[in-house]
Enzyme design. Structure first.
Site, mmCIF file in Angstrom:
data_model
loop_
_atom_site.group_PDB
_atom_site.id
_atom_site.type_symbol
_atom_site.label_atom_id
_atom_site.label_comp_id
_atom_site.label_asym_id
_atom_site.label_seq_id
_atom_site.Cartn_x
_atom_site.Cartn_y
_atom_site.Cartn_z
ATOM 1 N N GLY A 1 0.854 -1.189 0.000
ATOM 2 C CA GLY A 1 0.000 0.000 0.000
ATOM 3 C C GLY A 1 0.891 1.240 0.000
ATOM 4 N N ARG A 2 0.339 2.329 0.505
ATOM 5 C CA ARG A 2 1.098 3.599 0.488
ATOM 6 C C ARG A 2 2.439 3.462 1.196
ATOM 7 N NH1 ARG A 2 -3.710 4.919 2.274
ATOM 8 N NH2 ARG A 2 -2.708 4.807 4.309
ATOM 9 N N ILE A 3 2.438 2.841 2.387
ATOM 10 C CA ILE A 3 3.697 2.781 3.156
ATOM 11 C C ILE A 3 4.677 1.812 2.492
ATOM 12 C CG2 ILE A 3 4.759 2.377 5.413
ATOM 13 C CD1 ILE A 3 2.072 3.113 6.715
ATOM 14 N N ALA B 1 4.559 -3.035 11.119
ATOM 15 C CA ALA B 1 3.127 -2.957 10.806
ATOM 16 C C ALA B 1 2.293 -3.059 12.091
ATOM 17 C CB ALA B 1 2.770 -4.044 9.807
ATOM 18 N N GLU C 1 1.743 -6.070 23.024
ATOM 19 C CA GLU C 1 2.553 -4.941 23.476
ATOM 20 C C GLU C 1 1.762 -4.071 24.446
ATOM 21 O OE1 GLU C 1 3.265 -3.419 19.433
ATOM 22 O OE2 GLU C 1 2.077 -1.655 19.978
ATOM 23 N N HIS D 1 7.132 0.660 19.301
ATOM 24 C CA HIS D 1 6.039 1.166 18.459
ATOM 25 C C HIS D 1 6.181 2.673 18.207
ATOM 26 C CE1 HIS D 1 1.714 0.068 17.065
ATOM 27 N NE2 HIS D 1 2.224 1.055 16.315
HETATM 28 C C1 GLV Z 1 0.243 3.250 14.218
HETATM 29 O O1 GLV Z 1 0.620 2.157 14.466
HETATM 30 C C2 GLV Z 1 -0.795 3.545 13.283
HETATM 31 O O2 GLV Z 1 -1.532 2.633 12.879
HETATM 32 O O3 GLV Z 1 -0.941 4.713 12.910
#
Ligand code: GLV
Length: 321
Positions: free
Chosen positions: A156-158, A238, A268, A286
């Site tokens: 996707g975008r990331i 992710a 977590e 995170h």
């Molecule tokens: C962080 O983990 C987000 O989903 O923005």
């Protein structure tokens, strides 16, 4: 009378003051995570809640808080919200996509490089006084990032933003996604489509970048890790739960893969303690989107989504189907 809203975690003062112009704001300034009960009590007479992925917004929440008509998540991932239940009750749910792509891709690359070049491990050795011989030819050798094979699962975008960074390192990038990108985008990113299995078998670095859901739960488990090369490095920025942490720990302990860079964990912040004693992992808490500018942009977008939704307009990042 202004509608009442709850901001369930601490946000920047500017966001509170902007929202206070339109709403009566209950702000959880202590930033302690509210228990499910406390969340329901605080949100009970609210029209909207602005929340983080630490708040579970499920059927029990909606039952207890029937006046809540908008849930604005300050995150791109929204596995903390039961969107089907929200839709059933006419509640609008929103997230914050786009504004964190670059920052999260940066952190992904930082973890990839830190794991490949053993940065946290060797820094800890240096701090412990273990650097006795000075420069030594065979000391603390890592893996090259440049010209290596990068496999991205979830494009996707990331994922695409990570691929753009990889091209600066002359990496050979293959990807798997439920839907193949169009040829022009593939050419622009210089990436090739492959099966998940081929990516796992052939990549030097495997990055997962998929949303967490029932379908992606333990997407990387014992069987997938068994396909990876003993020299391969796994990166997860992710969501916890996309990888099976117990299977991952076993693969790392037995050196069936070379290392892992992890920003997210199952359960977590209570990550499995065995991660802490491994040298071949780089662990971050995170922080994928955690820069000043990006967190501000996420909070601003969440505030915009909430405000427009309560004003009866369609918010830009509605996630209900
Ligand atoms: C962080 O983990 C987000 O989903 O923005």
């Amino acid at each position: 009378m202004k509608p009442r809203i709850l901001i369930s975690r601490q946000v920047f003062p500017q966001i509170v003051s902007d929202l206070s112009a339109h709403f009566e704001v209950d702000h959880n300034e202590s930033d302690d995570i509210l228990s499910a009960d406390a969340l329901r009590v605080r949100a009970a007479d609210c029209a909207a809640v602005m929340c983080c992925l630490t708040e579970k917004i499920d059927a029990a929440f909606f039952d207890a808080c029937p006046t809540v008509k908008v849930v604005s998540n300050i995150a791109v991932g929204f596995n903390n919200i039961d969107v089907a239940e929200a839709s059933k009750r006419g509640v609008m749910a929103t997230n914050t996509p786009g504004v964190l792509d670059d920052t999260t891709a940066d952190l992904t690359f930082a973890l990839l490089m830190a794991t490949a070049r053993r940065i946290t491990e060797t820094e800890a050795r240096l701090r412990r006084g273990e650097w006795k011989k000075g420069f030594a030819l065979q000391q603390w050798l890592g893996a090259d990032v440049h010209h290596a094979k990068l496999g991205i699962i979830g494009m996707g975008r990331i994922g695409q933003t990570i691929a753009r960074r990889a091209s600066g390192f002359d990496m050979q990038v293959s990807y798997y996604n439920r839907k193949q990108l169009d040829a022009a985008t593939e050419a622009k990113l210089n990436v090739s489509y492959a099966s998940k299995e081929a990516i796992l078998r052939e990549s030097d670095f495997v990055v997962v970048m998929v949303p967490y859901s029932k379908d992606t739960h333990h997407l990387i488990g014992a069987a997938e890790l068994a396909l990876m090369k003993p020299s391969a490095i796994f990166i997860n920025t992710a969501r916890g739960g996309v990888a099976d942490d117990i299977a991952l720990l076993a693969a790392l302990k037995e050196k069936r893969i070379a290392g892992a860079g992890l920003d997210v964990f199952e359960n977590e912040p209570a990550l499995h303690p065995d991660f802490l004693s491994l040298d071949n992992v780089v662990l971050t808490p995170h922080i994928g989107s955690a820069t000043q500018a990006t967190r501000m942009n996420m909070a601003k977008l969440a505030a915009l989504n909430l405000t427009l939704a309560l004003q009866g307009q369609r918010p830009p990042n509605l996630i209900n189907p």
